[in-house]
Design a protein around this motif. Structure first.
Motif, PDB file in Angstrom:
ATOM      1  N   PHE A 149       0.827  -1.197   0.000  1.00 31.05           N
ATOM      2  CA  PHE A 149       0.000   0.000   0.000  1.00 31.05           C
ATOM      3  C   PHE A 149       0.865   1.252   0.000  1.00 31.05           C
ATOM      4  CE2 PHE A 149      -2.710  -3.344   1.323  1.00 31.05           C
ATOM      5  CZ  PHE A 149      -3.964  -3.028   0.806  1.00 31.05           C
TER       6      PHE A 149
ATOM      7  N   TYR B 281      -9.626  -3.815  -1.478  1.00 27.27           N
ATOM      8  CA  TYR B 281      -8.422  -3.224  -2.105  1.00 27.27           C
ATOM      9  C   TYR B 281      -8.203  -3.830  -3.476  1.00 27.27           C
ATOM     10  CZ  TYR B 281      -5.752  -7.473  -0.982  1.00 27.27           C
ATOM     11  OH  TYR B 281      -5.293  -8.749  -0.912  1.00 27.27           O
TER      12      TYR B 281
ATOM     13  N   LYS C 204      -4.168  -0.716  -3.327  1.00 25.43           N
ATOM     14  CA  LYS C 204      -4.850   0.535  -3.032  1.00 25.43           C
ATOM     15  C   LYS C 204      -6.264   0.191  -2.559  1.00 25.43           C
ATOM     16  CE  LYS C 204      -5.628   4.785  -5.541  1.00 25.43           C
ATOM     17  NZ  LYS C 204      -6.036   5.828  -5.360  1.00 25.43           N
TER      18      LYS C 204
END
Ligand code: ADP
Ligand code: MG
Lengths: 215, 548
Positions: free
Chosen positions: B188, B249, B194
């Motif tokens: 990340f 994510y 992300k």
């Protein structure tokens, strides 16, 4: 006392056959000497001995009563004798003045206006400024010869050796050159030794040394 | 007089000097470029790492352990397989406590860790699989019964397995990755992952909050923040845990490229099946599992537990290479067993990225030596010819009474002047061409390196798209020997992606110019020795006599 004395000298190139054998002679200041003899008699060889380019295999050469063996041969050549070689031996990549200057520098003599001096000497042997700046290979045989003479006298050596200096010259120029040699001997007190075939040149000399060929 | 004569001679005899000058020019350009490349490569090697932070890990060096290990019984002198098992049981990866102890060293700038555990899917979720969902469920079913890692394997892993400790978690459908600080979430931080919806969980509370990948969410009918998933202990399907999804994510590093091999062994290795949660949550799960788990003793008298085991991997951050190296030496004095080593992916991948540069550097060295050797020979030959041409000059100069050493000095001075001019011009030319030439040569090295790796990958069958790869389950049966070498294969895979140093700053510095001048002087001296020997032997009488 003579300036240069040959005491019973002999010389051979190959260790066997003598080219010069038991020669005795003495040379004095202020005189012109002519060395004559047939081709192959050893005239050039004798000049090589006198100029210190090589040493006699027998006997001794005295310069001012000193055996030239004891004098550094480079110093002897660059200061005390001036040689006009049969084939001139000028440096082709330099011009006339530079050839003369080179010998002046090699002698170690201090001349403040060396170039000017060299040009004057060239004028003395009848080479003008334009010829002075010309490369050696662009000069005629006679002109080269005069550069060689100028080089030999430029550092005022006591002995001047010339190997057939008039060989390539017409009779008028020959007379000019001979008078230069005479003046060097008689006015400047030099010892001038000329190897020559020419009876005219020989007659002009003060003394003639006939080198007989060996059988 | 010497210098004056030399200068005159140079300007008058241009042909010969231009020839020598060109040769020296070529030599100096070639050697200057070679020296620049060598210097730049050396600089890249030493300075490349000095500006970046280094991360390192302490891990068990199995190879070293095997080397120092004596399988024979001390008493009987017989080889005893039991000894191997003991060795692997005794030497396990370091615990979090141990890792944290070393983290207090002054050389360590930061320390973070991830804990991982493998869990299976319970009823409400299926692991993501690239094959069709039918096959996927078959795989899952097979994994439970046929997975060679789930059964018959003692917990210590197998002898020779590079990643023996990691293998336990391969049995599950999912990998739970737990972190105690956000700095541990490197994906990340570097941007490969992300959060696309929802938020990250609180790293410090044991709230069973988690984030899952967008692939997994989509695979299970668009799971979203607020939903819950239920996972089970692979060794005991009745022991389940419920996790709250707080975020989804996306992972931009393509799952279908170089890791295609790894994910086939177990769905847990598929990054899409990676579930992040806080370290406290995982600790709580493991603690609970420990308390409800049952232990059994195998034929060798060793105990195995059904409890979920976690693996901890600590990462140390160092300000620079020096601290990293200092920490490496410090570890021994802190009492770390010699079977453990400090390694750094940053350093090893950096070293891998330097391979083309090092190849180029050794190529440059070879080129330098050849150029110098050939150049010296050519210069000597030219000097022999030129001195013979100048025999007459030597004769005249010595005949008018110039000493031989002065003539020799004049000739050497001429050569030196020509060389110096050529060297300086050469340095100027190479200053202009070094950088482009070096980079072109480097690009060639890189592409040949990549071609080589490509062919290695092809040989391993990794060149194709993963869709064309054989299915996972049948492969697993014969997978054991492959798994043993998996660590090595992953290194190759990483190297294939290595970010090669593809630009070098091969500039001509003052020191290089000095070196080139020194080379020029040495070459001049070597080739002048010939001239000096000839001049010493020449006698003016003979030279001049030969001429007439
Ligand atoms: N460098 C030499 N090597 C060997 N023999 C030579 C050399 N120079 C001359 N000679 C020989 O020495 C003898 C004398 O030559 P040289 O002195 O040139 O005669 P001149 O000049 O009187 O014509 C000749 O027989 C010649 O062949
Ligand atoms: Mg003669």
């Amino acid at each position: 006392m003579s300036l240069l004395e040959l005491n019973n000298i002999s010389y051979n190139y190959d260790g066997k056959k003598n080219v010069i054998k038991n020669v005795n002679y003495s040379f004095d200041k202020g005189k012109v000497y002519a060395i004559t003899g047939r081709s192959g008699a050893g005239k050039t060889t004798l000049l090589s001995l006198l100029s210190g380019l090589t040493a006699p295999t027998q006997g001794e050469i005295l310069f001012n009563n000193v055996n030239i063996k004891k004098i550094n041969k480079y110093d002897f050549r660059s200061r005390y004798v001036g040689v006009i070689f049969q084939s001139f031996n000028l440096l082709p990549h330099l011009n006339s003045v530079e050839n003369v200057e080179l010998s002046m520098r090699a002698s170690g003599k201090k001349t403040p206006n060396r170039r000017q001096n060299a040009e004057e000497i060239l004028k003395k042997v009848c080479l003008d400024d334009s010829l002075a700046k010309r490369r050696i290979l662009k000069l005629s045989g006679g002109e080269q010869q005069r550069v060689a003479i100028a080089r030999a006298i430029s550092y005022e050596p006591e002995i001047i050796l010339a190997d057939e200096p008039t060989g390539n010259l017409d009779s008028a120029t020959q007379d000019e050159i001979v008078s230069i040699f005479k003046s060097l001997a008689h006015n400047d007190g030099k010892c001038v030794i000329i190897v020559t075939h020419s009876p005219v040149v020989a007659k002009a000399a003060d003394e003639i040394f006939e080198l007989a060929p060996l059988k | 007089m010497i210098i004056q004569n030399a200068l005159k001679s140079i300007t008058r005899c241009t042909g010969r000097n231009i020839l020598i000058g060109i040769i020296v020019l070529v030599i100096s350009v070639a050697s200057c470029v070679a020296l620049n490349i060598k210097n730049a490569a050396a600089q890249a090697e030493t300075e490349g790492l000095s500006n970046i932070k280094i991360t390192g890990q302490i891990s068990l060096d199995r190879q070293k352990m095997m080397e120092s290990f004596n399988p024979e019984d001390a008493a009987s002198g017989e080889r005893n397989p039991e000894n191997f098992r003991d060795m692997f049981a005794e030497n396990t990866e370091l615990s979090l406590d141990q890792l944290q102890t070393y983290a207090s060293s002054g050389n360590v700038e930061d320390f973070y860790y991830i804990s991982t555990a493998a869990l299976n899917a319970a009823d409400d979720i299926e692991p993501f699989s690239e094959s069709s969902s039918e096959e996927a469920s078959e795989d899952t079913a097979e994994a439970e019964t046929n997975n060679p890692f789930a059964e018959g394997m003692p917990n210590g892993g197998m002898p020779g397995g590079q990643n023996g400790g990691m293998m336990q978690m391969n049995q599950g459908d999912f990998t739970l990755t737990a972190v105690a600080s956000e700095s541990a979430l490197t994906d990340f931080i570097n941007g490969t992952s992300k959060i696309s919806s929802g938020t990250i969980f609180d790293v410090s509370t044991a709230d069973n909050n988690c984030i899952i990948s967008s692939e997994l969410a989509a695979f299970n009918g668009d799971l979203a923040a607020g939903d819950t998933i239920t996972l089970a202990n692979p060794s005991d399907e009745t022991e389940t845990y419920t996790l709250n999804i707080v975020g989804i994510y996306t992972n931009t590093s393509s799952t279908s490229d170089s890791n295609g091999m790894g994910m086939r062994f177990s769905t847990a290795l598929d990054p899409a099946n990676n579930i992040y949660l806080s370290a406290s949550s995982l600790t709580a799960i493991a603690a609970n599992s420990e308390s409800v788990g049952t232990t059994s003793t195998d034929d060798y008298g060793r105990t195995t537990s059904t409890a979920i085991t976690t693996q901890t991997q600590g990462t140390y951050v160092f300000a620079d290479v020096d601290s990293y190296n200092a920490f490496g030496t410090e570890l021994t004095s802190l009492g770390l067993d010699e079977n453990y080593t400090l390694t750094s992916n940053d350093i090893s991948s950096y070293e891998a990225s330097l391979v083309p540069l090092q190849n180029l550097s050794s190529f440059a060295t070879t080129m330098l030596l050849i150029v110098l050797a050939v150049g010296a020979v050519i210069l000597i030959v030219i000097n022999i010819f030129s001195i013979q041409q100048r025999k007459y000059e030597v004769g005249v100069l010595t005949a008018i009474g110039i000493k031989k050493w002065k003539v020799a000095a004049q000739f050497v001075t001429e050569l030196l002047c020509v060389t110096l001019v050529a060297v300086i011009v050469g340095a100027a030319i190479s200053a202009a061409v070094s950088v482009p030439v070096a980079n072109t040569l480097l690009a060639n090295q890189i592409s040949s390196q990549q071609t080589q790796q490509q062919s290695v990958n092809d040989n391993f069958g990794r060149g194709q798209a993963p869709a064309g790869m054989p299915n996972a389950a049948p492969n697993n049966g014969g997978g054991n020997p492959m798994m043993g070498g998996r660590g090595d294969m992953f290194n190759v895979l990483q190297n294939a992606d290595a970010n090669f140093v593809d630009k070098i700053n091969a500039v001509t510095d003052f020191y290089t110019v000095l070196q080139i001048i020194l080379i020029g002087v040495v070459l001049t001296i070597i080739s002048s020795i010939v001239a000096i020997i000839f001049i010493a032997r020449y006698e003016p009488l003979k030279i001049l006599a030969n001429r007439t």
